[in-house]
Design a protein around this motif. Structure first.
Motif, PDB file in Angstrom:
ATOM      1  N   LYS A 198     -42.192  47.321 -77.760  1.00  0.00           N
ATOM      2  CA  LYS A 198     -42.205  46.668 -76.447  1.00  0.00           C
ATOM      3  C   LYS A 198     -42.674  47.554 -75.299  1.00  0.00           C
ATOM      4  N   GLU A 250     -55.235  44.893 -85.507  1.00  0.00           N
ATOM      5  CA  GLU A 250     -54.657  43.760 -86.224  1.00  0.00           C
ATOM      6  C   GLU A 250     -53.135  43.930 -86.312  1.00  0.00           C
ATOM      7  N   GLY A 251     -52.407  42.867 -86.005  1.00  0.00           N
ATOM      8  CA  GLY A 251     -50.951  42.928 -86.158  1.00  0.00           C
ATOM      9  C   GLY A 251     -50.246  43.818 -85.147  1.00  0.00           C
ATOM     10  N   PHE A 252     -50.846  43.958 -83.945  1.00  0.00           N
ATOM     11  CA  PHE A 252     -50.291  44.895 -82.950  1.00  0.00           C
ATOM     12  C   PHE A 252     -48.886  44.514 -82.496  1.00  0.00           C
ATOM     13  N   LEU A 253     -48.509  43.232 -82.665  1.00  0.00           N
ATOM     14  CA  LEU A 253     -47.181  42.801 -82.202  1.00  0.00           C
ATOM     15  C   LEU A 253     -46.059  43.453 -83.000  1.00  0.00           C
ATOM     16  N   ALA A 254     -46.364  43.910 -84.213  1.00  0.00           N
ATOM     17  CA  ALA A 254     -45.309  44.494 -85.038  1.00  0.00           C
ATOM     18  C   ALA A 254     -45.482  46.000 -85.210  1.00  0.00           C
ATOM     19  N   THR A 262     -48.564  54.557 -89.699  1.00  0.00           N
ATOM     20  CA  THR A 262     -49.004  53.207 -89.360  1.00  0.00           C
ATOM     21  C   THR A 262     -48.598  52.825 -87.939  1.00  0.00           C
ATOM     22  N   GLY A 400     -35.137  46.399 -69.494  1.00  0.00           N
ATOM     23  CA  GLY A 400     -35.171  45.755 -70.805  1.00  0.00           C
ATOM     24  C   GLY A 400     -35.714  44.341 -70.726  1.00  0.00           C
ATOM     25  N   ASP A 404     -39.224  43.077 -72.443  1.00  0.00           N
ATOM     26  CA  ASP A 404     -39.206  41.922 -73.352  1.00  0.00           C
ATOM     27  C   ASP A 404     -40.206  40.866 -72.911  1.00  0.00           C
ATOM     28  N   ASN A 408     -43.525  39.489 -74.675  1.00  0.00           N
ATOM     29  CA  ASN A 408     -43.736  38.062 -74.949  1.00  0.00           C
ATOM     30  C   ASN A 408     -45.119  37.613 -74.477  1.00  0.00           C
ATOM     31  N   ALA A 411     -47.568  38.334 -76.943  1.00  0.00           N
ATOM     32  CA  ALA A 411     -47.497  37.393 -78.065  1.00  0.00           C
ATOM     33  C   ALA A 411     -47.926  35.994 -77.637  1.00  0.00           C
ATOM     34  N   GLN A 413     -46.537  34.188 -75.346  1.00  0.00           N
ATOM     35  CA  GLN A 413     -45.348  33.357 -75.148  1.00  0.00           C
ATOM     36  C   GLN A 413     -44.796  33.416 -73.727  1.00  0.00           C
TER      37      GLN A 413
END
Lengths: 430, 342
Positions: A198, A250-254, A262, A400, A404, A408, A411, A413
């Motif tokens: 985050k 690729e997959g940067f959210l995780a 990694t 925090g 967050d 979001n 993502a 959202q």
């Protein structure tokens, strides 16, 4: 029969006593009968070079102060800042010397009476550190000393930039977009971000806020925790526009920021990406994430966050922050001695030589030999105003919620208004 | 229940524990259990005996009160305050923390994810575990090796297996490479980064982790199914399927009910695997009540609010446990955990 049962009774009693004894332990930082002192020290330097460097500092301090033993515990950064230190300070047995990021976090710890006021002991250190110590002061009193302070920018892979045909480094947002397109055309992941943690994602928003809000607005917001100024919405709009260019891996959210090869720092260090927006500690982190312990070596470059022409923020302001240490309120006086030793010109110079950060003590600049670190130092010294990381500045509750909400947005959202609303809502619950 | 659990000492230890017993005969109330003497003995012997009991039970009882009961009470107490964990408790807010939690869409979402894990774990793990247990229950070569292999994931530490899966499931990681190799490359997903996929990924990993436990439980339960019944059925011309359907599985009932109970409680309190692999992300797509509690209670320094979440989680689990005990496990545990069931 009688003796046997008595013996059994005694054994049972012994077991019970042992079980109870196991729940008590010696508190650290206390003198034992011989007048020896035990210091506990928590820091986030889990990888090399920092881990070994702090250990050597502790060894030197032990050698110079007979009867003092320093027990070091190195803890992964996110764990340390968000879980271990807050919990230890809530309990009755905190570490003596612990990592301190300053700002709103420190203010909350001070308000609760958990941190030692060292103003009277560190006069000379304050003179040689100068204005950089502001983040570790509350109401004019000093509660910790920084050992590293830097500003944020893009760490990039020079070789991959050359492969993609990028000349120079981007100085405006448009040029950054160009560079990203060129990297994509060359089949190189343009930008890595550890959005799983985050805060690395949130740092983009901080930088856009710094470009769209005046320093006065930022300073007022940090005190009042009121984010109704429209410049905060503008920051989100700028970020949204940047996200639409799809610059990330690729997959940067995780992806995590610093955990393993990694992580985003690991991907950059192992030549898998063009650049990463990150603080001054990144080279030190990257060294620990490559097999040869060198990170990108000479291929690593640094440039400041690009300007946005026509934005209302102060173009010469920088976003930054640092690392420091505080003593907990019940620490023995030797804790302050260790802190002062860490701030000494000698230790600060050798710290600079590790390349893991930027020293703050005057006279230690000589240790900054790395060209990137020199560029950072120049950037830091030329900034008219250094805004502390917003999450550190606003404290964990608002910080925090802000991180967050920004994650979001990454993502897809949350909108720019959602971020401001989340911050104002969190401020209302504080 | 562990052997050191004080309640074991206080109940009749010569009875089979409910989970391992297949035929749930209502046990006759025994009055010869060593710890509940029906005849009051007098003199030094009984005093010494009670002293012994006190000494044995005291440490466990102290630990239980100190680390289970007291924190539950304290959490309830903290939950009506606005408190950051550092200063004194002075800002009384009544039930505000509860209303805030129950009106937060993120928390409602987390509850939904828990419910998903509760149902999906039963649906996924139950049939697999029963099937594998029936297969492994026959005499065959390498049976013990199979059992060990199946049990390994359950024995591994949660954090270690979560980190391993985290690395395996990275984009372009080992798992994706295997999928490419077997020609399923087109089905590749961002296992942990896609908001719609992440919870299914976690379900698969959690099932892999805990199905071994279910299998071992069922194997133990199958030991209690009498050979004679199976043989009698076979003499009467029942097929293998009919034997399983009408004899084995019904007699495995008590074990299945206990396993379901443990599985549901585990799913309600799911934390470690999720925390290590996704932290509840991305964008709260895989949050559970426990990760929400850590994130909002500890990480944001709102211990009062976090305590309210803890209390909600406790009430949900406790209520479920009571109802389940009362209506589902009642026959299985009669006499072992309950007294005087009418």
């Amino acid at each position: 029969m009688n003796t046997r049962s008595t013996r059994r009774l005694l054994a049972t009693g012994a077991i019970a006593a042992l079980a109870l004894a196991g729940t008590t332990a010696c508190a650290p930082g206390q003198q034992n009968a011989d007048g020896d002192v035990e210091l506990t020290w928590w820091h986030n330097g889990t990888g090399e070079p920092l881990n070994g460097f702090w250990q050597s500092v502790a060894d030197e301090f032990e050698a110079a102060n007979p009867g003092v033993t320093v027990t070091i515990e190195a803890v992964q950064n996110e764990e340390l800042q968000r879980t271990k230190i807050p919990n230890a300070l809530r309990g009755s047995n905190p570490p003596d010397l612990f990592q301190q990021w300053g700002g709103g976090e420190l203010a909350a710890q001070v308000e609760a009476g958990r941190v030692m006021d060292i103003s009277d002991e560190v006069g000379p250190e304050l003179d040689s550190i100068g204005g950089s110590v502001a983040g570790w002061q509350v109401d004019g009193k000093t509660y910790g000393l920084p050992f590293s302070l830097g500003i944020e920018g893009f760490w990039y892979n020079k070789a991959l930039f050359a492969d993609a045909g990028i000349e120079g480094t981007p100085t405006t947002l448009d040029e950054l977009d160009d560079a990203i397109d060129k990297l994509k055309d060359a089949d190189i992941t343009p930008v890595v971000v550890g959005a799983g943690d985050k805060w690395p994602a949130a740092h983009y928003w901080y930088n856009f806020a710094l470009k769209s809000c005046s320093p006065d607005t930022l300073k007022t917001a940090a005190v009042d925790l009121d984010f109704s100024d429209s410049c905060f919405v503008d920051a989100g709009d700028d970020l949204e526009a940047f996200l639409e260019t799809e610059p990330f891996q690729e997959g940067f959210l995780a992806t995590s920021a610093q955990k393993g090869a990694t992580s985003s720092a690991g991907l950059l260090a192992n030549g898998k990406a063009g650049m990463e927006l990150m603080g001054h500690w990144n080279p030190g982190q990257m060294m620990g994430l490559t097999e040869d312990g060198k990170g990108l070596g000479d291929d690593l470059g640094w440039f400041n966050f690009p300007a946005i022409p026509g934005s209302s923020g102060d173009a010469t302001a920088a976003l930054g922050g640092g690392d420091g240490f505080s003593c907990s309120v019940q620490a023995p006086p030797e804790c302050v001695d260790l802190l002062k030793y860490i701030s000494s010109v000698d230790v600060q110079t050798r710290f600079a030589e590790t390349g893991a950060g930027l020293p703050v003590t005057a006279g230690a600049e000589a240790g900054v030999s790395d060209p990137n670190m020199q560029a950072l130092l120049e950037g830091r010294n030329n900034a008219t105003y250094v805004q502390l990381w917003l999450d550190t500045s606003y404290g964990p509750t608002v910080g925090g919620a802000m991180n967050d909400a920004i994650a979001n947005m990454f993502a897809g959202q949350a909108s720019s208004k959602d971020i401001v609303k989340a911050m104002n809502d969190a401020a209302a619950t504080q | 229940m562990t052997p050191t659990d004080p309640t074991v000492l206080a109940t009749d230890t010569r009875r089979d524990s409910a989970a391992g017993r297949a035929n749930a005969r209502p046990a006759a109330e025994s009055d010869t259990s060593p710890s509940t003497p029906t005849v009051r003995r007098t003199g030094r012997g009984s005093r010494r005996k009670s002293l012994e009991i006190v000494l044995f039970v005291a440490p466990a009882l102290l630990v239980y009160v100190g680390f289970v009961l007291l924190p539950v009470v304290l959490a309830a107490y903290y939950s009506v305050y606005k408190w950051n964990g550092l200063g004194p408790l002075e800002d009384f807010v009544g039930l505000d923390n509860y209303t805030r939690a129950l009106s937060d869409p993120v928390f409602i979402g987390a509850m939904g994810h828990n419910l998903f894990f509760v149902v999906a774990s039963l649906v996924v793990q139950g049939p697999i575990a029963i099937g594998v247990a029936l297969l492994l229950n026959r005499a065959m070569r390498g049976r013990s090796i199979f059992r060990v292999i199946i049990f390994i994931p359950y024995v591994l530490s949660e954090v270690i297996s979560a980190v391993a899966w985290l690395l395996i499931l990275q984009p372009q990681g080992p798992f994706d490479a295997v999928m490419e190799a077997v020609g399923l490359g087109d089905l590749r997903q961002l296992w942990l980064a896609d908001l719609n996929v992440v919870i299914w990924t976690l379900l698969a990993v959690v099932s892999w982790k805990y199905v071994g436990f279910a299998i071992i439980l069922f194997l133990a339960g199958l030991q209690g199914v009498p050979e004679e019944l199976t043989e009698a059925a076979q003499i009467d011309g029942a097929s293998w399927w009919q034997v399983q359907r009408h004899i084995t599985i019904p007699l495995l009932g008590p074990t299945i009910r206990i396993w379901a109970f443990l599985s549901i409680i585990g799913s309600l309190q799911l934390f470690d695997m999720v925390w290590v692999m996704t932290g509840g992300g991305p964008a709260n797509a895989s949050s559970t009540m426990a990760t929400y509690m850590i994130q909002f209670g500890f990480q944001r320094s709102q211990l009062g609010f976090g305590s309210a979440i803890a209390v909600i989680l406790f009430v949900i689990s406790f209520t479920f446990a009571l109802i389940y005990q009362r209506f589902v496990l009642r026959r299985d545990t009669e006499g072992a955990l309950t007294r005087g069931v009418g």
